[in-house]
Design a protein around this motif. Structure first.
Motif, PDB file in Angstrom:
ATOM      1  N   ASP A 120       0.710  -1.087  -0.084  1.00 48.78           N
ATOM      2  CA  ASP A 120      -0.104  -0.039  -0.007  1.00 48.78           C
ATOM      3  C   ASP A 120       0.917   1.178   0.205  1.00 48.78           C
ATOM      4  O   ASP A 120       1.309   1.665   1.137  1.00 48.78           O
ATOM      5  CB  ASP A 120      -0.772   0.138   1.288  1.00 48.78           C
ATOM      6  CG  ASP A 120      -1.786   0.985   1.357  1.00 48.78           C
ATOM      7  OD1 ASP A 120      -1.963   1.946   0.365  1.00 48.78           O
ATOM      8  OD2 ASP A 120      -2.740   1.027   2.269  1.00 48.78           O
ATOM      9  N   GLY A 148      -1.769   3.599  -2.633  1.00 48.80           N
ATOM     10  CA  GLY A 148      -2.523   2.326  -2.944  1.00 48.80           C
ATOM     11  C   GLY A 148      -1.676   1.046  -3.565  1.00 48.80           C
ATOM     12  O   GLY A 148      -0.691   1.208  -3.655  1.00 48.80           O
ATOM     13  N   CYS A 149      -2.335   0.056  -4.091  1.00 51.90           N
ATOM     14  CA  CYS A 149      -1.571  -1.175  -4.531  1.00 51.90           C
ATOM     15  C   CYS A 149      -0.779  -0.864  -5.412  1.00 51.90           C
ATOM     16  O   CYS A 149      -1.030  -0.424  -6.595  1.00 51.90           O
ATOM     17  CB  CYS A 149      -2.759  -1.868  -5.121  1.00 51.90           C
ATOM     18  SG  CYS A 149      -4.052  -2.469  -3.854  1.00 51.90           S
ATOM     19  N   TYR A 189      -9.612   2.150  -9.014  1.00 50.97           N
ATOM     20  CA  TYR A 189      -9.076   2.966  -8.245  1.00 50.97           C
ATOM     21  C   TYR A 189     -10.377   4.110  -7.553  1.00 50.97           C
ATOM     22  O   TYR A 189     -11.345   3.826  -8.196  1.00 50.97           O
ATOM     23  CB  TYR A 189      -8.543   4.315  -9.180  1.00 50.97           C
ATOM     24  CG  TYR A 189      -6.990   3.667  -9.747  1.00 50.97           C
ATOM     25  CD1 TYR A 189      -5.762   4.299  -9.200  1.00 50.97           C
ATOM     26  CD2 TYR A 189      -6.997   2.635 -10.701  1.00 50.97           C
ATOM     27  CE1 TYR A 189      -4.543   3.803  -9.572  1.00 50.97           C
ATOM     28  CE2 TYR A 189      -5.945   2.206 -11.346  1.00 50.97           C
ATOM     29  CZ  TYR A 189      -4.565   2.740 -10.852  1.00 50.97           C
ATOM     30  OH  TYR A 189      -3.262   2.493 -11.156  1.00 50.97           O
ATOM     31  N   LEU A 190     -10.279   4.547  -6.437  1.00 48.14           N
ATOM     32  CA  LEU A 190     -11.134   5.350  -5.972  1.00 48.14           C
ATOM     33  C   LEU A 190     -10.682   6.886  -6.031  1.00 48.14           C
ATOM     34  O   LEU A 190      -9.410   7.162  -5.672  1.00 48.14           O
ATOM     35  CB  LEU A 190     -11.457   4.950  -4.548  1.00 48.14           C
ATOM     36  CG  LEU A 190     -12.075   3.763  -4.403  1.00 48.14           C
ATOM     37  CD1 LEU A 190     -12.386   3.186  -2.902  1.00 48.14           C
ATOM     38  CD2 LEU A 190     -13.356   3.700  -4.847  1.00 48.14           C
ATOM     39  N   ARG A 207     -15.405   5.172  -8.775  1.00 49.23           N
ATOM     40  CA  ARG A 207     -14.640   4.099  -8.874  1.00 49.23           C
ATOM     41  C   ARG A 207     -14.323   4.109 -10.127  1.00 49.23           C
ATOM     42  O   ARG A 207     -15.202   4.136 -11.161  1.00 49.23           O
ATOM     43  CB  ARG A 207     -15.251   2.861  -8.669  1.00 49.23           C
ATOM     44  CG  ARG A 207     -14.270   1.606  -8.706  1.00 49.23           C
ATOM     45  CD  ARG A 207     -15.005   0.239  -8.795  1.00 49.23           C
ATOM     46  NE  ARG A 207     -15.502   0.005  -7.332  1.00 49.23           N
ATOM     47  CZ  ARG A 207     -16.605  -0.260  -7.063  1.00 49.23           C
ATOM     48  NH1 ARG A 207     -17.812  -0.253  -7.924  1.00 49.23           N
ATOM     49  NH2 ARG A 207     -17.057  -0.496  -5.873  1.00 49.23           N
ATOM     50  N   HIS A 260      -6.824   7.028  -5.295  1.00 47.54           N
ATOM     51  CA  HIS A 260      -6.066   5.952  -4.408  1.00 47.54           C
ATOM     52  C   HIS A 260      -6.329   4.430  -5.166  1.00 47.54           C
ATOM     53  O   HIS A 260      -7.430   4.180  -5.699  1.00 47.54           O
ATOM     54  CB  HIS A 260      -6.908   5.696  -3.105  1.00 47.54           C
ATOM     55  CG  HIS A 260      -6.585   4.621  -2.438  1.00 47.54           C
ATOM     56  ND1 HIS A 260      -5.246   4.307  -1.782  1.00 47.54           N
ATOM     57  CD2 HIS A 260      -7.277   3.451  -2.045  1.00 47.54           C
ATOM     58  CE1 HIS A 260      -5.328   3.453  -0.913  1.00 47.54           C
ATOM     59  NE2 HIS A 260      -6.609   2.576  -0.876  1.00 47.54           N
ATOM     60  N   SER A 312      -7.080   1.103  -5.290  1.00 47.78           N
ATOM     61  CA  SER A 312      -7.814   0.248  -4.066  1.00 47.78           C
ATOM     62  C   SER A 312      -7.625  -1.229  -4.220  1.00 47.78           C
ATOM     63  O   SER A 312      -7.759  -1.855  -3.324  1.00 47.78           O
ATOM     64  CB  SER A 312      -9.298   0.726  -4.246  1.00 47.78           C
ATOM     65  OG  SER A 312      -9.883   0.364  -5.272  1.00 47.78           O
ATOM     66  N   HIS A 313      -7.497  -1.539  -5.577  1.00 43.49           N
ATOM     67  CA  HIS A 313      -7.370  -3.217  -5.617  1.00 43.49           C
ATOM     68  C   HIS A 313      -6.753  -3.548  -7.170  1.00 43.49           C
ATOM     69  O   HIS A 313      -6.882  -2.781  -8.186  1.00 43.49           O
ATOM     70  CB  HIS A 313      -8.833  -3.655  -6.063  1.00 43.49           C
ATOM     71  CG  HIS A 313      -9.188  -5.170  -6.269  1.00 43.49           C
ATOM     72  ND1 HIS A 313      -8.898  -5.877  -5.014  1.00 43.49           N
ATOM     73  CD2 HIS A 313      -9.079  -5.843  -7.200  1.00 43.49           C
ATOM     74  CE1 HIS A 313      -9.129  -7.144  -5.418  1.00 43.49           C
ATOM     75  NE2 HIS A 313      -9.213  -6.961  -6.822  1.00 43.49           N
ATOM     76  N   SER A 327      -6.173  -5.707  -1.813  1.00 44.40           N
ATOM     77  CA  SER A 327      -7.090  -4.577  -1.992  1.00 44.40           C
ATOM     78  C   SER A 327      -6.393  -3.551  -0.596  1.00 44.40           C
ATOM     79  O   SER A 327      -5.829  -4.133   0.409  1.00 44.40           O
ATOM     80  CB  SER A 327      -8.522  -4.540  -1.439  1.00 44.40           C
ATOM     81  OG  SER A 327      -8.995  -5.579  -2.344  1.00 44.40           O
ATOM     82  N   LEU A 363      -9.013   2.547   2.396  1.00 47.87           N
ATOM     83  CA  LEU A 363      -9.278   4.021   1.873  1.00 47.87           C
ATOM     84  C   LEU A 363      -8.217   4.699   2.946  1.00 47.87           C
ATOM     85  O   LEU A 363      -8.397   4.750   4.088  1.00 47.87           O
ATOM     86  CB  LEU A 363     -10.556   4.293   2.067  1.00 47.87           C
ATOM     87  CG  LEU A 363     -11.166   5.529   1.413  1.00 47.87           C
ATOM     88  CD1 LEU A 363     -10.708   5.223  -0.100  1.00 47.87           C
ATOM     89  CD2 LEU A 363     -12.470   5.933   1.678  1.00 47.87           C
TER      90      LEU A 363
END
Length: 215
Positions: free
Chosen positions: A17, A61-62, A88-89, A145, A184, A186-187, A201, A204
């Motif tokens: 992360d 993030g990832c 992504y968020l 998303r 971000h 996210s996954h 994942s 947030l």
């Protein structure tokens, strides 16, 4: 320490992360980057892991790292084949009327001495496609998303600003800047048959919660 940010690990792969503000590539000014943390991510291996793809400095993030050269080559080929699923968020400046959609907007790189380089929509640019879904709204902003089907530089940032007409909050290049950028990763899911996929994942970050979004 990034060893505290590990989301997935096995003999071939590590997913961390990545914190916002940490560049993947070494900056020209010599400030800290991912490279400064790789020695702490060996987990018993002699070789340092290597990033397979990139996230912008201000994107958290990832992030997938390969633990050996053979794995890096296979993972890179999987990315090039478009088989890696990434979510992504982002919080954008505005609320789209539709609940979801697809942005199909080719991108090209431009550069000037005054403003440096940036990506712009261009009919003769490289194809770039992003699926998006509105998840929540608050205070005239929306949590979106984004699922990119291509992997162009700054794709989501330009698609938000020029495709949706709503830049990502805090984007210093394509938006207003002035605060932390709310983007971000996210996954991530990378298939590798016959082995189980690399999948992780990332929760947030706090900066999203401070902006009123708790997806």
């Amino acid at each position: 320490m990034l060893s505290d940010h590990v989301l997935f690990i096995d003999g071939e792969a590590i997913v961390i992360d990545k914190p916002a503000g940490l560049p993947v590539d070494r900056p020209r000014d010599g400030s800290l980057s991912l490279e400064n943390h790789l020695a702490g991510l060996t987990f018993g291996f002699h070789r340092w892991p290597v990033a397979v793809h990139r996230l912008d400095r201000d994107t958290s993030g990832c992030l997938l790292l390969a633990r050996n050269a053979k794995a890096h080559k296979r993972f890179a080929q999987t990315f090039e084949a478009g088989l890696v699923e990434k979510h992504y968020l982002a919080v954008v400046e505005g609320v789209p009327e539709a609940e979801s959609g697809v942005i199909d907007l080719a991108l090209s790189k431009i550069s000037s001495r005054e403003a440096g380089w940036r990506m712009i929509p261009a009919k003769k640019g490289k194809a770039a496609v992003t699926r998006w879904t509105r998840l929540a709204e608050r205070g005239g902003r929306a949590l979106i998303r984004f699922v990119p089907e291509t992997g162009r530089t700054h794709q989501l940032r330009v698609h938000a600003a020029s495709g949706l007409g709503m830049p990502i909050v805090g984007d210093p290049v394509y938006g207003k800047g002035g605060s932390a950028m709310l983007l971000h990763a996210s996954h991530i899911r990378l298939p590798r048959d016959p082995k189980p996929p690399v999948e992780a994942s990332a929760p947030l970050p706090e900066r999203f919660r401070l902006a009123g979004f708790d997806a």
